[in-house]
Every structure is written in structure tokens, then in C-alpha cells.
Design a protein around this motif. Structure first.
Motif, mmCIF file in Angstrom:
data_model
loop_
_atom_site.group_PDB
_atom_site.id
_atom_site.type_symbol
_atom_site.label_atom_id
_atom_site.label_comp_id
_atom_site.label_asym_id
_atom_site.label_seq_id
_atom_site.Cartn_x
_atom_site.Cartn_y
_atom_site.Cartn_z
ATOM 1 N N ILE A 267 0.067 -4.094 1.359
ATOM 2 C CA ILE A 267 -0.250 -2.936 2.180
ATOM 3 C C ILE A 267 0.941 -1.986 2.246
ATOM 4 O O ILE A 267 0.792 -0.763 2.256
ATOM 5 N N VAL A 268 2.128 -2.535 2.266
ATOM 6 C CA VAL A 268 3.335 -1.712 2.298
ATOM 7 C C VAL A 268 3.671 -1.172 0.919
ATOM 8 O O VAL A 268 4.149 -0.047 0.767
ATOM 9 N N PHE A 269 3.389 -1.962 -0.127
ATOM 10 C CA PHE A 269 3.814 -1.613 -1.481
ATOM 11 C C PHE A 269 2.944 -0.518 -2.119
ATOM 12 O O PHE A 269 3.462 0.447 -2.673
ATOM 13 N N PHE A 270 1.636 -0.639 -2.024
ATOM 14 C CA PHE A 270 0.745 0.217 -2.785
ATOM 15 C C PHE A 270 0.832 1.704 -2.435
ATOM 16 O O PHE A 270 0.762 2.549 -3.329
ATOM 17 N N PRO A 271 0.957 2.098 -1.175
ATOM 18 C CA PRO A 271 1.017 3.548 -0.887
ATOM 19 C C PRO A 271 2.160 4.273 -1.596
ATOM 20 O O PRO A 271 2.061 5.484 -1.839
ATOM 21 N N GLY A 272 3.227 3.595 -1.955
ATOM 22 C CA GLY A 272 4.336 4.227 -2.645
ATOM 23 C C GLY A 272 4.239 4.190 -4.149
ATOM 24 O O GLY A 272 5.194 4.547 -4.842
ATOM 25 N N THR A 273 3.096 3.746 -4.680
ATOM 26 C CA THR A 273 2.898 3.677 -6.121
ATOM 27 C C THR A 273 1.841 4.691 -6.547
ATOM 28 O O THR A 273 1.159 5.295 -5.709
ATOM 29 N N MET A 274 1.690 4.881 -7.851
ATOM 30 C CA MET A 274 0.656 5.785 -8.369
ATOM 31 C C MET A 274 -0.628 4.978 -8.599
ATOM 32 O O MET A 274 -1.143 4.872 -9.723
ATOM 33 N N TRP A 275 -1.169 4.429 -7.509
ATOM 34 C CA TRP A 275 -2.328 3.544 -7.569
ATOM 35 C C TRP A 275 -3.596 4.268 -8.007
ATOM 36 O O TRP A 275 -4.552 3.640 -8.450
ATOM 37 N N TYR A 276 -3.648 5.571 -7.907
ATOM 38 C CA TYR A 276 -4.882 6.338 -8.128
ATOM 39 C C TYR A 276 -5.141 6.633 -9.593
ATOM 40 O O TYR A 276 -6.212 7.138 -9.942
#
Length: 277
Positions: A267-276
């Protein structure tokens, strides 16, 4: 700092909330972008105040971590999907609210607001001596007179090489420039960053911040709390209310990851990645 914002709406007749997305550059060269998404009411184009504050709260820590800059001094704000009649609303509601949020951190950066539009009917047909094999303008072709607004700062940029058919230029409209950017430098920056799109090895037609915001808002529908096309009992309201211009609160999206302890790191990691992408 480079920001990109897009709001996507459901198809006509579908009772589904609008999805807003904001992407923010999180490195020195504006290559990587973190994204935040949330519902934005029903058929509401302007970002709500709650979403602006939520997006900046989520993304600013990633910007500070990746760039070692506590507070940006200059923000390039790329906005997609607004018409000329909504330019004033972008500045009045969105930009001013962002300044209020950033003022809490101590510094209000200068904003350069650029609206990118592809829904137009302007096409360019250069002479064969300076065109590609399909008769389209070569990448980097810039048109800033004759077919542009007589008073506003706008220009058409053909930044990509069309594989087939007629290339559609992007209409960039600078509606606010508090940093007094030089036109040549701003136009060159936009063109050069079109080569930095992560999905392509060549230049794309639109600035990556706008592209990423569009991808994020489309992916956001997979996190909708209520299945699309749900009933009124699920919180979607009646079709009559939607047609009468009623503004309703939309249910927030599901958070990324699960609530169990085993997934809290995700939950903490994904928002700072280019997950989209």
C-alpha cells in the motif's frame, strides 16, 4: 515539478462516477511519474477541493524523496480535457486551490498552466520537399501563427511520426505563465519530453504527463467500489437526478492492496511507482 491532470467520464447512459487522476514527476529529469486517482463526482470536469488536497498529500512525499527538493519553485501544470470556456475555471478553482495547499508548506511556487487538446479539426499538409513519405509534417513541426488565436499564447505541435493516415497535431494553450517562460524554451521542452514516454521508443504526439494522467484515470475504474452499472441502492442515484444536473458525492475508490498486515508494504510502495502503465 511537472503535473498532469485528467478527468474521464462514463459513457452516456451509464451511471458511473467520473474518475480524476493526477500524475507528478518524481525525479530531476521528469522521466518518472507517480499517480493518484479518485472518483470526482458525476460528470464533473473540475477537480474537487477534496481531491486536490488528497492528491497532493499522496504525491508530494514521493516528489521530495525522488528529487531531494522540499518545495518546488516552478510547477508546469498540464491539463487535459477542458474546453476554452473552462480555462478560467481551471485557474480559479484548481490552480488557486493547489496554491492554498502548497502554501501550508511555506512556499507558493510559480505556475505555468498548459491545456493540451487533440479534439480539433486542424491538419497541416506541408510541401512534399519537407514532408514525410505519407505527406505529414516531420516531427518537431511547430505552428504558432496564422491558424492560432490572435491574442492568446497557443501553438500547434507535431511531435510524432504518424505511421499511417493524417497526423493530428496537439493544440497547446498556455493560459497562465507566472514564471515568464521564453516561448522557444517552453516549446522545446514539451517537444523533447515527448521522447520520454515509457511505452514508446520514439516520440509520441502528446506530452507524457497528459498521457500518463489519461492512463491512470482509465485504470482507476478497476478500483471502483461499486460495480459499473449498479443499481440505485448501491449509491448511484437515479437517472432523473443525473440528468437534472444534480451534484452527488461518489463513493471513494478501493485502496491499492489489501488491509491485511501482510500487504501494508504494498500500500505504501505502489503509489510511488508507475503502476498505471
Amino acid at each position: 515539478m511537472v503535473l498532469g491532470v485528467d478527468v474521464s467520464h462514463a459513457s452516456p447512459g451509464v451511471e458511473s462516477p467520473s474518475m480524476a487522476s493526477m500524475v507528478m514527476s518524481i525525479d530531476q529529469n521528469a522521466c518518472r511519474y507517480a499517480a493518484a486517482v479518485e472518483t470526482n463526482g458525476y460528470k464533473v470536469e473540475m477537480l474537487t477541493r477534496a481531491n486536490i488536497n488528497k492528491f497532493l498529500d499522496r504525491l508530494l512525499p514521493a516528489f521530495r524523496k525522488g528529487t531531494t527538493i522540499h518545495q518546488p519553485q516552478h510547477v508546469y501544470y498540464f491539463r487535459d480535457g477542458v474546453s476554452e470556456g473552462q480555462f478560467a475555471q481551471v485557474i480559479e478553482y484548481e490552480v488557486n486551490e493547489m496554491k492554498e495547499r502548497l502554501r501550508v508548506d511555506g512556499v507558493v511556487p510559480k505556475f505555468t498552466v498548459i491545456v493540451a487538446t487533440k479534439r480539433h479539426h486542424i491538419r497541416f499538409f506541408p510541401d512534399r520537399s519537407c514532408a514525410d513519405k505519407n505527406g505529414n509534417p516531420l516531427p518537431g513541426t511547430l505552428v504558432e501563427r496564422d491558424v492560432t488565436h490572435p491574442f492568446h499564447w497557443d501553438f500547434y505541435l507535431c511531435s510524432h511520426l504518424a505511421i499511417q493516415g493524417t497526423a493530428r497535431p496537439v493544440h497547446y494553450h498556455v493560459i497562465l505563465d507566472e514564471a515568464n517562460c521564453q516561448p522557444n524554451e517552453l516549446q522545446r521542452m514539451i517537444y523533447e519530453q515527448c521522447y520520454m514516454y515509457a511505452r514508446s521508443t520514439t516520440a509520441v504526439s502528446l506530452h507524457p504527463a497528459v498521457y500518463y494522467a489519461h492512463l491512470a484515470s482509465s485504470r482507476a475504474r478497476a478500483h471502483d467500489s461499486v460495480p459499473q452499472g449498479g443499481s440505485d441502492d448501491a449509491g448511484y442515484g437515479s437517472r432523473a437526478l443525473a440528468g437534472s444536473g444534480d451534484v452527488r458525492d461518489s463513493a471513494p475508490l478501493r485502496p491499492m492492496g489489501a488491509e491485511e498486515d501482510a500487504h501494508r508494504d504494498n500500500i505504501v510502495f505502489f503509489p510511488g511507482t508507475m503502476w498505471y502503465i
